[in-house]
Scaffold this motif. Structure first.
Motif, PDB file in Angstrom:
ATOM      1  N   LEU A   1       0.832  -1.206   0.000  1.00  0.00           N
ATOM      2  CA  LEU A   1       0.000   0.000   0.000  1.00  0.00           C
ATOM      3  C   LEU A   1       0.864   1.253   0.000  1.00  0.00           C
ATOM      4  O   LEU A   1       0.404   2.322  -0.403  1.00  0.00           O
ATOM      5  N   ALA A   2       2.112   1.130   0.420  1.00  0.00           N
ATOM      6  CA  ALA A   2       3.039   2.267   0.396  1.00  0.00           C
ATOM      7  C   ALA A   2       3.344   2.700  -1.039  1.00  0.00           C
ATOM      8  O   ALA A   2       3.787   3.822  -1.268  1.00  0.00           O
ATOM      9  N   ASP A   3       3.075   1.815  -2.013  1.00  0.00           N
ATOM     10  CA  ASP A   3       3.299   2.157  -3.425  1.00  0.00           C
ATOM     11  C   ASP A   3       2.286   3.171  -3.952  1.00  0.00           C
ATOM     12  O   ASP A   3       2.501   3.780  -4.988  1.00  0.00           O
ATOM     13  N   VAL A   4       1.176   3.331  -3.235  1.00  0.00           N
ATOM     14  CA  VAL A   4       0.125   4.263  -3.665  1.00  0.00           C
ATOM     15  C   VAL A   4       0.304   5.561  -2.881  1.00  0.00           C
ATOM     16  O   VAL A   4       0.142   5.598  -1.665  1.00  0.00           O
ATOM     17  N   GLN A   5       0.648   6.629  -3.589  1.00  0.00           N
ATOM     18  CA  GLN A   5       0.902   7.922  -2.964  1.00  0.00           C
ATOM     19  C   GLN A   5      -0.413   8.683  -2.744  1.00  0.00           C
ATOM     20  O   GLN A   5      -1.434   8.362  -3.346  1.00  0.00           O
ATOM     21  N   ASN A   6      -0.368   9.712  -1.887  1.00  0.00           N
ATOM     22  CA  ASN A   6      -1.554  10.545  -1.656  1.00  0.00           C
ATOM     23  C   ASN A   6      -2.072  11.130  -2.970  1.00  0.00           C
ATOM     24  O   ASN A   6      -1.290  11.601  -3.797  1.00  0.00           O
TER      25      ASN A   6
ATOM     26  N   GLY B   1     -12.049  -9.149 -13.370  1.00  0.00           N
ATOM     27  CA  GLY B   1     -12.267  -8.275 -12.215  1.00  0.00           C
ATOM     28  C   GLY B   1     -11.130  -7.298 -12.001  1.00  0.00           C
ATOM     29  O   GLY B   1      -9.958  -7.675 -12.037  1.00  0.00           O
ATOM     30  N   LYS B   2     -11.484  -6.021 -11.808  1.00  0.00           N
ATOM     31  CA  LYS B   2     -10.501  -4.979 -11.511  1.00  0.00           C
ATOM     32  C   LYS B   2     -11.055  -4.064 -10.438  1.00  0.00           C
ATOM     33  O   LYS B   2     -12.266  -3.875 -10.330  1.00  0.00           O
ATOM     34  N   VAL B   3     -10.139  -3.495  -9.676  1.00  0.00           N
ATOM     35  CA  VAL B   3     -10.495  -2.460  -8.704  1.00  0.00           C
ATOM     36  C   VAL B   3      -9.521  -1.312  -8.871  1.00  0.00           C
ATOM     37  O   VAL B   3      -8.479  -1.454  -9.513  1.00  0.00           O
ATOM     38  N   ILE B   4      -9.883  -0.193  -8.286  1.00  0.00           N
ATOM     39  CA  ILE B   4      -8.969   0.942  -8.238  1.00  0.00           C
ATOM     40  C   ILE B   4      -8.659   1.205  -6.767  1.00  0.00           C
ATOM     41  O   ILE B   4      -9.556   1.210  -5.923  1.00  0.00           O
ATOM     42  N   VAL B   5      -7.376   1.346  -6.483  1.00  0.00           N
ATOM     43  CA  VAL B   5      -6.923   1.642  -5.122  1.00  0.00           C
ATOM     44  C   VAL B   5      -6.512   3.107  -5.103  1.00  0.00           C
ATOM     45  O   VAL B   5      -5.734   3.563  -5.940  1.00  0.00           O
ATOM     46  N   VAL B   6      -7.075   3.849  -4.137  1.00  0.00           N
ATOM     47  CA  VAL B   6      -6.874   5.293  -4.061  1.00  0.00           C
ATOM     48  C   VAL B   6      -6.416   5.653  -2.650  1.00  0.00           C
ATOM     49  O   VAL B   6      -6.960   5.146  -1.671  1.00  0.00           O
ATOM     50  N   ARG B   7      -5.428   6.543  -2.569  1.00  0.00           N
ATOM     51  CA  ARG B   7      -5.005   7.066  -1.263  1.00  0.00           C
ATOM     52  C   ARG B   7      -5.374   8.540  -1.208  1.00  0.00           C
ATOM     53  O   ARG B   7      -5.014   9.311  -2.090  1.00  0.00           O
TER      54      ARG B   7
END
Length: 197
Positions: A13-18, A32-38
């Motif tokens: 999860l550290a790979d996803v920046q603010n 199946g796909k999702v989007i991960v957002v920080r």
């Protein structure tokens, strides 16, 4: 049934920046796909496509107030809940628990919720009741009012008055092509409006 699924393209999860967003395939869910957002140091996982016309939300814009705006027609979703915050999106997104485990990133979800790509609200309501609502107009605003009343479990009758001869349409489609059959661009079919408990 809710299960645990590994995300293919994210190892931490550290790979996803603010204010960043990463689309990822869900291992074990075909297509199946999702989007991960920080946002503000909180990580969220949602369906990856706009519920309006399926635009990839990885092309959208994430704002500091935890919203993601679709790049195609401007539909806006709350990143924390998946709720629709601005039209023309007809349905909210599913939100999934996201976490790290054993050097990988996982979500907890039902496979159908990943595949369908949207969260359908509970839309049945009773026709008879102590109160009635009349909605004037026939566009997406009318559709939004009717859907919200049903989500809030309104049990009175809902009457729509409009000059339009058809049910509420997705008018953005009219700017792209000449549509002979309005049923092809109705926001919901007639049965949806008639559904009762």
């Amino acid at each position: 049934m809710t299960s645990e699924f590994r995300l293919k393209d994210i190892s931490s999860l550290a790979d996803v920046q603010n204010f960043d967003k990463v689309e990822s395939e869900v291992v074990g869910v075909e297509g199946g796909k999702v989007i991960v957002v920080r946002v503000n140091d909180e990580v969220h996982a949602l369906n990856s496509r706009c519920t309006h016309y399926g635009a990839p939300l990885k092309l959208g814009v994430v704002s500091p107030d935890a919203r993601i705006t679709c790049a195609w027609h401007g539909a806006c979703f709350n990143v924390s809940t998946g709720d629709v915050e601005d039209a023309p999106a007809p349905s909210p997104l599913n939100r999934f628990d996201v976490y790290e485990k054993d050097g990988a990133v996982y979500i907890r979800a039902e496979p159908a919720a990943i595949k369908v790509g949207r969260r359908d609200p509970d839309v049945k309501c009773a026709i008879a009741g102590p109160a009635n609502v009349v909605v004037i107009g026939g566009g997406s605003g009318t559709f939004g009012v009717v859907q919200t009343l049903r989500e809030l479990k309104f049990n009175g009758s809902i009457t729509v008055i409009s000059f339009e001869p058809n049910l509420p349409l997705d008018r953005t489609k009219l700017s792209k092509a000449i549509i002979q059959d309005p049923k092809k661009i109705e926001l919901r079919p007639e049965e949806w409006y008639k559904a009762v408990v």
